[in-house]
Write a protein that holds these residues in place. Sequence first.
Motif, PDB file in Angstrom:
ATOM      1  N   GLU A 199       0.827  -1.208   0.000  1.00 54.95           N
ATOM      2  CA  GLU A 199       0.000   0.000   0.000  1.00 54.95           C
ATOM      3  C   GLU A 199       0.855   1.249   0.000  1.00 54.95           C
ATOM      4  O   GLU A 199       1.963   1.252   0.557  1.00 54.95           O
ATOM      5  CB  GLU A 199      -0.841   0.028   1.279  1.00 54.95           C
ATOM      6  N   HIS A 200       0.350   2.312  -0.586  1.00 56.20           N
ATOM      7  CA  HIS A 200       1.026   3.611  -0.589  1.00 56.20           C
ATOM      8  C   HIS A 200       1.268   4.056   0.858  1.00 56.20           C
ATOM      9  O   HIS A 200       0.346   3.987   1.687  1.00 56.20           O
ATOM     10  CB  HIS A 200       0.130   4.629  -1.312  1.00 56.20           C
ATOM     11  N   PRO A 201       2.482   4.530   1.181  1.00 54.06           N
ATOM     12  CA  PRO A 201       2.771   4.921   2.574  1.00 54.06           C
ATOM     13  C   PRO A 201       1.860   6.017   3.112  1.00 54.06           C
ATOM     14  O   PRO A 201       1.637   6.100   4.318  1.00 54.06           O
ATOM     15  CB  PRO A 201       4.225   5.400   2.527  1.00 54.06           C
ATOM     16  N   GLU A 202       1.312   6.834   2.215  1.00 57.74           N
ATOM     17  CA  GLU A 202       0.420   7.906   2.681  1.00 57.74           C
ATOM     18  C   GLU A 202      -0.831   7.339   3.355  1.00 57.74           C
ATOM     19  O   GLU A 202      -1.384   7.948   4.273  1.00 57.74           O
ATOM     20  CB  GLU A 202      -0.010   8.753   1.477  1.00 57.74           C
ATOM     21  N   VAL A 203      -1.267   6.177   2.865  1.00 60.98           N
ATOM     22  CA  VAL A 203      -2.463   5.563   3.451  1.00 60.98           C
ATOM     23  C   VAL A 203      -2.131   5.025   4.842  1.00 60.98           C
ATOM     24  O   VAL A 203      -2.903   5.184   5.793  1.00 60.98           O
ATOM     25  CB  VAL A 203      -3.009   4.444   2.525  1.00 60.98           C
ATOM     26  N   ALA A 204      -0.951   4.402   4.960  1.00 57.53           N
ATOM     27  CA  ALA A 204      -0.538   3.892   6.266  1.00 57.53           C
ATOM     28  C   ALA A 204      -0.403   5.049   7.260  1.00 57.53           C
ATOM     29  O   ALA A 204      -0.795   4.940   8.426  1.00 57.53           O
ATOM     30  CB  ALA A 204       0.787   3.144   6.141  1.00 57.53           C
ATOM     31  N   GLU A 205       0.108   6.164   6.794  1.00 59.09           N
ATOM     32  CA  GLU A 205       0.273   7.337   7.656  1.00 59.09           C
ATOM     33  C   GLU A 205      -1.104   7.895   8.060  1.00 59.09           C
ATOM     34  O   GLU A 205      -1.317   8.273   9.223  1.00 59.09           O
ATOM     35  CB  GLU A 205       1.116   8.400   6.934  1.00 59.09           C
ATOM     36  N   ALA A 206      -2.048   7.880   7.105  1.00 62.10           N
ATOM     37  CA  ALA A 206      -3.407   8.359   7.431  1.00 62.10           C
ATOM     38  C   ALA A 206      -4.060   7.440   8.469  1.00 62.10           C
ATOM     39  O   ALA A 206      -4.781   7.907   9.352  1.00 62.10           O
ATOM     40  CB  ALA A 206      -4.260   8.417   6.165  1.00 62.10           C
ATOM     41  N   ARG A 263      -2.413   5.839  10.774  1.00 65.13           N
ATOM     42  CA  ARG A 263      -1.754   6.155  12.056  1.00 65.13           C
ATOM     43  C   ARG A 263      -2.365   7.437  12.651  1.00 65.13           C
ATOM     44  O   ARG A 263      -2.712   7.480  13.827  1.00 65.13           O
ATOM     45  CB  ARG A 263      -0.251   6.348  11.820  1.00 65.13           C
ATOM     46  N   GLU A 264      -2.540   8.443  11.822  1.00 71.20           N
ATOM     47  CA  GLU A 264      -3.121   9.702  12.308  1.00 71.20           C
ATOM     48  C   GLU A 264      -4.543   9.469  12.834  1.00 71.20           C
ATOM     49  O   GLU A 264      -4.954  10.059  13.828  1.00 71.20           O
ATOM     50  CB  GLU A 264      -3.150  10.739  11.184  1.00 71.20           C
ATOM     51  N   ARG A 282      -0.040   5.207  18.547  1.00 71.96           N
ATOM     52  CA  ARG A 282       1.183   5.659  17.867  1.00 71.96           C
ATOM     53  C   ARG A 282       1.871   4.507  17.142  1.00 71.96           C
ATOM     54  O   ARG A 282       2.604   4.721  16.181  1.00 71.96           O
ATOM     55  CB  ARG A 282       2.143   6.306  18.887  1.00 71.96           C
ATOM     56  N   MET A 283       1.640   3.291  17.653  1.00 70.58           N
ATOM     57  CA  MET A 283       2.215   2.106  17.005  1.00 70.58           C
ATOM     58  C   MET A 283       1.097   1.091  16.773  1.00 70.58           C
ATOM     59  O   MET A 283       0.168   0.994  17.574  1.00 70.58           O
ATOM     60  CB  MET A 283       3.246   1.439  17.937  1.00 70.58           C
ATOM     61  N   ALA A 284       1.228   0.315  15.692  1.00 71.51           N
ATOM     62  CA  ALA A 284       0.260  -0.767  15.467  1.00 71.51           C
ATOM     63  C   ALA A 284       1.022  -1.987  14.967  1.00 71.51           C
ATOM     64  O   ALA A 284       2.084  -1.861  14.349  1.00 71.51           O
ATOM     65  CB  ALA A 284      -0.800  -0.346  14.464  1.00 71.51           C
ATOM     66  N   GLY A 285       0.470  -3.140  15.238  1.00 74.77           N
ATOM     67  CA  GLY A 285       1.196  -4.370  14.907  1.00 74.77           C
ATOM     68  C   GLY A 285       0.446  -5.279  13.971  1.00 74.77           C
ATOM     69  O   GLY A 285      -0.554  -4.895  13.346  1.00 74.77           O
ATOM     70  N   CYS A 286       0.965  -6.486  13.864  1.00 75.44           N
ATOM     71  CA  CYS A 286       0.291  -7.536  13.116  1.00 75.44           C
ATOM     72  C   CYS A 286       0.445  -8.832  13.905  1.00 75.44           C
ATOM     73  O   CYS A 286       1.221  -8.890  14.867  1.00 75.44           O
ATOM     74  CB  CYS A 286       0.842  -7.647  11.702  1.00 75.44           C
ATOM     75  N   PHE A 287      -0.307  -9.836  13.493  1.00 69.11           N
ATOM     76  CA  PHE A 287      -0.457 -11.034  14.298  1.00 69.11           C
ATOM     77  C   PHE A 287       0.057 -12.234  13.504  1.00 69.11           C
ATOM     78  O   PHE A 287      -0.577 -12.661  12.533  1.00 69.11           O
ATOM     79  CB  PHE A 287      -1.952 -11.182  14.611  1.00 69.11           C
TER      80      PHE A 287
END
Length: 407
Positions: free
Chosen positions: A47-54, A56-57, A138-143
């Motif tokens: 995915e585009h990093p902008e989406v990941a940043e959105a 997070r915000e 502020r942080m998110a993970g995966c399983f």
Amino acid sequence: MAQVQSEEQAVIDGLLSFVGQEVAPREAALGELMEDPRQLFKEDGREHPEVAEARRETRIASAGAGYYQMFCPESIGGSGLPLRLSVLCWEALHHQYGPGERLMYGTISHWASGPSVLWEDVSPYLAAEVRPNVVKGRMAGCFGMSEPDAGSDAWGMKTRATRDGDTWSITGSKQWTSFAPTADYVLAFAVTDPDMVERRRGGITCFYVPMSTPGVRVESVIRLYGEIGGREAILSFDDVRVPDEQRFGPEDQGFTLAMMGASQGRLYNAGRSIGLARWALERAVEYAQVRETGGQPIARHQAIQHMLADSATAIFAAKAMTLETAEKVDAGADARRELAMAKLFATNSAVDVFDRAMQVHGGMGLTNETRLHEGWKTLRTLRIADGTDEILRNTVARELLKGNTSF
Ligand SMILES: Cc1cc2nc3c(=O)[nH]c(=O)nc-3n(C[C@H](O)[C@H](O)[C@H](O)COP(=O)(O)OP(=O)(O)OC[C@H]3O[C@@H](n4cnc5c(N)ncnc54)[C@H](O)[C@@H]3O)c2cc1C
């Protein structure tokens, strides 16, 4: 109790109002990036990093407003609200915003990627240094549980963690890890006692592993349904060294931890299935009244009416059973049979609701414009992810055969 209480409605209204004011404009600002796969996914399928940043915000804003962590235990900084309300909130969000990987769905923590009851019994290091960042979004993970040879049968796991003094070395691979390409960390499950695993009595331990740890690699993105990118990935671990303070929960008890999360996941999946199904039914009801054949709305045809009625009946039943199940879990009762039935019924009936909604729409039902295919794909996935239909049926049957036959 199927009826929504006034204090529950107040939380739902607050959440929807927060999403409308804070998240919907953020998503609108991303425009085509969220809508057009050619812009959303990069060449390597990420995915585009902008989406990941959105995302997070969105998490941080929601945590600031008190929504992200509202179903987490108070001991970790959550509000400890009941799971019944979580079902209603997931339903409300999906009913309001419909299919797709929408930013708003990140406003409530998901047990596998954000703060949850799983974070209660962690080491002092994780509790002090990491958990506050997770709770605040502020942080998110995966399983990382599933592997190429360990899906339904998680005991078939081959990833190993061996101890060397105060350090663990993890080697192996994971498959299907949702959001791994954009995650800050992975909760990685590994065999720590092969004998216990052989006897299916434990022997699997979970570790908190930052994605930046040497030896962790996202090997490839898994693409589904003809998409050009995806959110699931294959991960490899090559002699990944983590200190014991990054052990996540008790040694050899990782499987119990995963099952604790899976129970919450069953309610989450049932809740969002109900919300999506309601969204699709409403689209079908609207379309049936405006589309005409032979000079009259198709809603006049009994064949169409029956499809609408079948969908309404399924949604009503799915919602009643899911709320009753959540109440049982909130009361601390053993609800594994009910959890399996609720996820099985709610997801399958929602797949059928989307299928009927597509049929009511005729050719339009297959177009990107109606977005019905997106909801169908999400729901069809849920018949496999987080416990397949067959494994859920096994759980129900096992309980029945133990004598748990009352309702
Ligand atoms: C989109 C997606 C996202 C996912 N995200 C994650 C994630 O974030 N983290 C993670 O760890 N995993 C994740 N998974 C993995 C998911 O949990 C597994 O796909 C699931 O457990 C099934 O495993 P499998 O795909 O290997 O199928 P298999 O276990 O190979 O099953 C194949 C078929 O056999 C049936 N079957 C297997 N065993 C039995 C049995 N005992 N009795 C009857 N039938 C049986 C199954 O029901 C299925 O129909 C995800 C999967 C998908 C599709």
